[in-house]
Design a protein around this motif. Structure first.
Motif, PDB file in Angstrom:
ATOM      1  N   LEU A  23     -31.130  66.189   2.859  1.00 17.99           N
ATOM      2  CA  LEU A  23     -31.180  66.363   1.412  1.00 17.99           C
ATOM      3  C   LEU A  23     -29.837  66.741   0.800  1.00 17.99           C
ATOM      4  O   LEU A  23     -29.662  66.610  -0.417  1.00 17.99           O
ATOM      5  N   ASP A  28     -32.876  72.801  -1.640  1.00 16.15           N
ATOM      6  CA  ASP A  28     -33.942  71.821  -1.397  1.00 16.15           C
ATOM      7  C   ASP A  28     -34.398  71.857   0.059  1.00 16.15           C
ATOM      8  O   ASP A  28     -35.579  71.609   0.350  1.00 16.15           O
ATOM      9  N   ASP A  31     -36.877  74.621   0.367  1.00 14.47           N
ATOM     10  CA  ASP A  31     -38.159  74.206  -0.212  1.00 14.47           C
ATOM     11  C   ASP A  31     -38.905  73.259   0.725  1.00 14.47           C
ATOM     12  O   ASP A  31     -40.131  73.366   0.893  1.00 14.47           O
ATOM     13  N   ALA A  32     -38.168  72.323   1.337  1.00 13.64           N
ATOM     14  CA  ALA A  32     -38.809  71.354   2.228  1.00 13.64           C
ATOM     15  C   ALA A  32     -39.412  72.037   3.452  1.00 13.64           C
ATOM     16  O   ALA A  32     -40.540  71.720   3.867  1.00 13.64           O
ATOM     17  N   THR A  35     -42.488  73.930   2.448  1.00 18.21           N
ATOM     18  CA  THR A  35     -43.604  72.999   2.249  1.00 18.21           C
ATOM     19  C   THR A  35     -44.188  72.572   3.594  1.00 18.21           C
ATOM     20  O   THR A  35     -45.414  72.464   3.748  1.00 18.21           O
ATOM     21  N   VAL A  63     -41.473  65.377   4.327  1.00 22.14           N
ATOM     22  CA  VAL A  63     -41.243  66.027   3.031  1.00 22.14           C
ATOM     23  C   VAL A  63     -39.892  65.601   2.464  1.00 22.14           C
ATOM     24  O   VAL A  63     -39.770  65.285   1.274  1.00 22.14           O
ATOM     25  N   CYS A  64     -38.867  65.577   3.316  1.00 22.18           N
ATOM     26  CA  CYS A  64     -37.534  65.171   2.871  1.00 22.18           C
ATOM     27  C   CYS A  64     -37.515  63.711   2.424  1.00 22.18           C
ATOM     28  O   CYS A  64     -36.871  63.368   1.421  1.00 22.18           O
ATOM     29  N   ASP A  66     -39.954  62.019   1.139  1.00 19.69           N
ATOM     30  CA  ASP A  66     -40.584  61.964  -0.186  1.00 19.69           C
ATOM     31  C   ASP A  66     -39.609  62.414  -1.271  1.00 19.69           C
ATOM     32  O   ASP A  66     -39.544  61.806  -2.355  1.00 19.69           O
ATOM     33  N   GLU A  67     -38.859  63.466  -1.005  1.00 17.75           N
ATOM     34  CA  GLU A  67     -37.902  63.979  -1.988  1.00 17.75           C
ATOM     35  C   GLU A  67     -36.773  62.975  -2.224  1.00 17.75           C
ATOM     36  O   GLU A  67     -36.358  62.752  -3.373  1.00 17.75           O
ATOM     37  N   LEU A  68     -36.273  62.368  -1.164  1.00 17.47           N
ATOM     38  CA  LEU A  68     -35.206  61.381  -1.311  1.00 17.47           C
ATOM     39  C   LEU A  68     -35.680  60.177  -2.124  1.00 17.47           C
ATOM     40  O   LEU A  68     -34.943  59.651  -2.968  1.00 17.47           O
ATOM     41  N   ALA A  70     -38.062  60.255  -4.386  1.00 18.75           N
ATOM     42  CA  ALA A  70     -38.217  60.714  -5.776  1.00 18.75           C
ATOM     43  C   ALA A  70     -36.869  60.759  -6.475  1.00 18.75           C
ATOM     44  O   ALA A  70     -36.754  60.378  -7.649  1.00 18.75           O
ATOM     45  N   ARG A  71     -35.829  61.218  -5.783  1.00 22.54           N
ATOM     46  CA  ARG A  71     -34.486  61.241  -6.373  1.00 22.54           C
ATOM     47  C   ARG A  71     -34.038  59.836  -6.752  1.00 22.54           C
ATOM     48  O   ARG A  71     -33.441  59.615  -7.809  1.00 22.54           O
TER      49      ARG A  71
END
Length: 287
Positions: A23, A28, A31-32, A35, A63-64, A66-68, A70-71
């Motif tokens: 990330l 972040d 947070d990951a 989660t 989780v990471c 998904d975040e990548l 979303a970014r």
């Protein structure tokens, strides 16, 4: 519960390292990993997990991923001026604490989310491809292909005709080494008598001079910005060799240094643009 709190705490340092490299953000990453723990703690299965660290790494990587993704949908630029100061400081501390390659952190943002996850897991943390395929929801050959494409995108750029020669690069590196420590005498010895420093106004204090001439003045001013220079790494930017100021691994500004006759003749500082292309100037190693 398949994972105990003790098992999670044992795995946490590694999970944070994995998440940070995926990330590029210490906040972040925290947070990951949190989660991932929530998912582990609320898992309904009563069966014990044979390898808690590997299981948690898989969950954290998902989780990471998904975040990548979303970014990417939000089209977020990974530039330093878009990161809060407190987060920049935390990211810089994380880089220094784990001796992470600053240049690699800049380059990882070039990868697609699956490429970044596959590369980090396999090449940096020796995760087998069957587990990476599980994270990506893909086949093993597909996971291998993502990692292979990542390596190609991270490979050094081909040298162009305008690139500085080997001897010039040694001069540039020597100047940057002196600048990092505020060694004005060392900088003056490397600067040509008619040397010039140009900088965009946005990079300077409100009363700063965009153009400075002469070795003494350039060295004195450069010494005032040694903290920024300590956060610089060598990269190729838009096909040209430069240093990139990247606090916490987030690109902020470029430093292009020209040489002639064995001395530094011009230093040009520019803010990084969202469309700037970063490449490795040479093979990179990454803890």
């Amino acid at each position: 519960m398949p994972i105990t709190a003790e098992e999670f705490e044992t795995a946490r340092p590694r999970l944070l390292s994995v998440a940070h490299r995926m990330l590029g953000s210490a906040h972040d990453a925290q947070d990951a990993v949190q989660t991932a723990w929530v998912r582990a703690a609320t898992a309904r299965s009563s069966a014990s997990v044979e390898n808690p660290s590997a299981w948690l790494t898989t969950v954290t990587a998902r989780v990471c991923l998904d975040e990548l993704r979303a970014r990417r949908r939000r089209a977020e630029a990974p530039l330093a001026d878009a990161v809060p100061a407190a987060d920049l400081a935390a990211d810089e501390a994380a880089l220094l604490a784990e001796d992470v390659s600053r240049a690699l952190m800049v380059l990882l943002d070039r990868l697609t989310p699956p490429q970044r996850v596959a590369y980090v897991l396999h090449d940096l943390f020796s995760t087998p491809f069957d587990r990476i395929a599980e994270v990506l929801g893909a086949t093993v050959p597909s996971a291998k292909q993502h990692a292979s494409r990542a390596r190609r995108r991270l490979a050094p750029a081909r040298q162009g005709a305008e690139e500085t020669g080997r001897a010039d690069q040694r001069i540039v590196d020597a100047f940057m080494a002196a600048a990092r420590t505020g060694d004005t005498r060392g900088m003056i010895q490397l600067l040509a008598p008619d040397s010039v420093r140009d900088a965009e106004a946005a990079l300077l204090p409100h009363d700063g001079r965009t153009t400075v001439t002469g070795p003494a003045d350039i060295a004195a001013e450069t010494a005032q910005f040694r903290d920024r220079i300590r956060a610089a790494c060598r990269l190729t930017v838009n096909g040209r060799p430069m240093y990139v100021i990247a606090p916490g691994g987030h690109p902020f500004a470029t430093i292009e240094i020209s040489t002639a006759g064995g001395q530094v003749t011009r230093i040009t500082l520019c803010l990084v643009r969202p469309d700037d292309r970063f490449d490795a100037p040479e093979p990179l190693t990454a803890p």
